[in-house]
Design a protein around this motif. Sequence first.
Motif, PDB file in Angstrom:
ATOM      1  N   MET A  55       0.843  -1.156   0.000  1.00 29.11           N
ATOM      2  CA  MET A  55       0.000   0.000   0.000  1.00 29.11           C
ATOM      3  C   MET A  55       0.905   1.241   0.000  1.00 29.11           C
ATOM      4  O   MET A  55       1.880   1.313   0.735  1.00 29.11           O
ATOM      5  CB  MET A  55      -0.893  -0.016   1.232  1.00 29.11           C
ATOM      6  N   ALA A  56       0.599   2.203  -0.837  1.00 28.99           N
ATOM      7  CA  ALA A  56       1.389   3.425  -0.957  1.00 28.99           C
ATOM      8  C   ALA A  56       1.093   4.359   0.205  1.00 28.99           C
ATOM      9  O   ALA A  56      -0.019   4.403   0.727  1.00 28.99           O
ATOM     10  CB  ALA A  56       1.072   4.110  -2.279  1.00 28.99           C
ATOM     11  N   VAL A  57       2.106   5.118   0.584  1.00 31.09           N
ATOM     12  CA  VAL A  57       1.967   6.086   1.663  1.00 31.09           C
ATOM     13  C   VAL A  57       2.177   7.470   1.071  1.00 31.09           C
ATOM     14  O   VAL A  57       3.144   7.706   0.347  1.00 31.09           O
ATOM     15  CB  VAL A  57       3.001   5.830   2.773  1.00 31.09           C
ATOM     16  N   VAL A  58       1.294   8.401   1.372  1.00 32.76           N
ATOM     17  CA  VAL A  58       1.418   9.777   0.903  1.00 32.76           C
ATOM     18  C   VAL A  58       2.153  10.571   1.972  1.00 32.76           C
ATOM     19  O   VAL A  58       1.756  10.581   3.140  1.00 32.76           O
ATOM     20  CB  VAL A  58       0.023  10.391   0.632  1.00 32.76           C
ATOM     21  N   LEU A  59       3.239  11.231   1.572  1.00 32.57           N
ATOM     22  CA  LEU A  59       4.038  11.987   2.527  1.00 32.57           C
ATOM     23  C   LEU A  59       3.483  13.392   2.711  1.00 32.57           C
ATOM     24  O   LEU A  59       2.955  14.001   1.783  1.00 32.57           O
ATOM     25  CB  LEU A  59       5.482  12.086   2.042  1.00 32.57           C
ATOM     26  N   THR A  60       3.651  13.899   3.906  1.00 34.13           N
ATOM     27  CA  THR A  60       3.298  15.291   4.177  1.00 34.13           C
ATOM     28  C   THR A  60       4.397  16.178   3.598  1.00 34.13           C
ATOM     29  O   THR A  60       5.477  15.681   3.228  1.00 34.13           O
ATOM     30  CB  THR A  60       3.184  15.518   5.694  1.00 34.13           C
ATOM     31  N   PRO A  61       4.187  17.477   3.516  1.00 36.07           N
ATOM     32  CA  PRO A  61       5.256  18.360   3.032  1.00 36.07           C
ATOM     33  C   PRO A  61       6.539  18.244   3.854  1.00 36.07           C
ATOM     34  O   PRO A  61       7.638  18.284   3.302  1.00 36.07           O
ATOM     35  CB  PRO A  61       4.641  19.757   3.144  1.00 36.07           C
ATOM     36  N   LEU A  62       6.415  18.072   5.157  1.00 34.39           N
ATOM     37  CA  LEU A  62       7.604  17.894   5.991  1.00 34.39           C
ATOM     38  C   LEU A  62       8.292  16.566   5.662  1.00 34.39           C
ATOM     39  O   LEU A  62       9.522  16.492   5.579  1.00 34.39           O
ATOM     40  CB  LEU A  62       7.227  17.933   7.474  1.00 34.39           C
ATOM     41  N   GLY A  63       7.517  15.517   5.447  1.00 33.70           N
ATOM     42  CA  GLY A  63       8.080  14.221   5.073  1.00 33.70           C
ATOM     43  C   GLY A  63       8.796  14.286   3.737  1.00 33.70           C
ATOM     44  O   GLY A  63       9.863  13.693   3.563  1.00 33.70           O
ATOM     45  N   LYS A  64       8.220  15.028   2.781  1.00 28.89           N
ATOM     46  CA  LYS A  64       8.878  15.201   1.484  1.00 28.89           C
ATOM     47  C   LYS A  64      10.199  15.936   1.644  1.00 28.89           C
ATOM     48  O   LYS A  64      11.199  15.599   0.997  1.00 28.89           O
ATOM     49  CB  LYS A  64       7.964  15.957   0.523  1.00 28.89           C
ATOM     50  N   ALA A  65      10.234  16.932   2.521  1.00 28.13           N
ATOM     51  CA  ALA A  65      11.475  17.680   2.754  1.00 28.13           C
ATOM     52  C   ALA A  65      12.532  16.786   3.389  1.00 28.13           C
ATOM     53  O   ALA A  65      13.712  16.829   3.011  1.00 28.13           O
ATOM     54  CB  ALA A  65      11.185  18.893   3.640  1.00 28.13           C
ATOM     55  N   VAL A  66      12.119  15.959   4.329  1.00 31.04           N
ATOM     56  CA  VAL A  66      13.069  15.064   5.001  1.00 31.04           C
ATOM     57  C   VAL A  66      13.607  14.025   4.023  1.00 31.04           C
ATOM     58  O   VAL A  66      14.814  13.783   3.956  1.00 31.04           O
ATOM     59  CB  VAL A  66      12.413  14.396   6.225  1.00 31.04           C
TER      60      VAL A  66
END
Length: 65
Positions: free
Chosen positions: A1-12
Amino acid sequence: MAVVLTPLGKAVVGTVKWLIVPLCAALIGYVLIGPNIGKPAPKSTTVESKISENGKKFRDVRGMR
């Protein structure tokens, strides 16, 4: 199952992928290869030189069958 990252997760993830991983690779290369830059190449040894160092005479056996 795919997980959608938050903007902070994308930055990390972006920081780790594009900064941390290349810096670790560069550090490993610097530690392993860096001290050897500028050193002369190791002296190559041949079978003939090793045999002559032991005091035995080298005899060419390539033509013998």
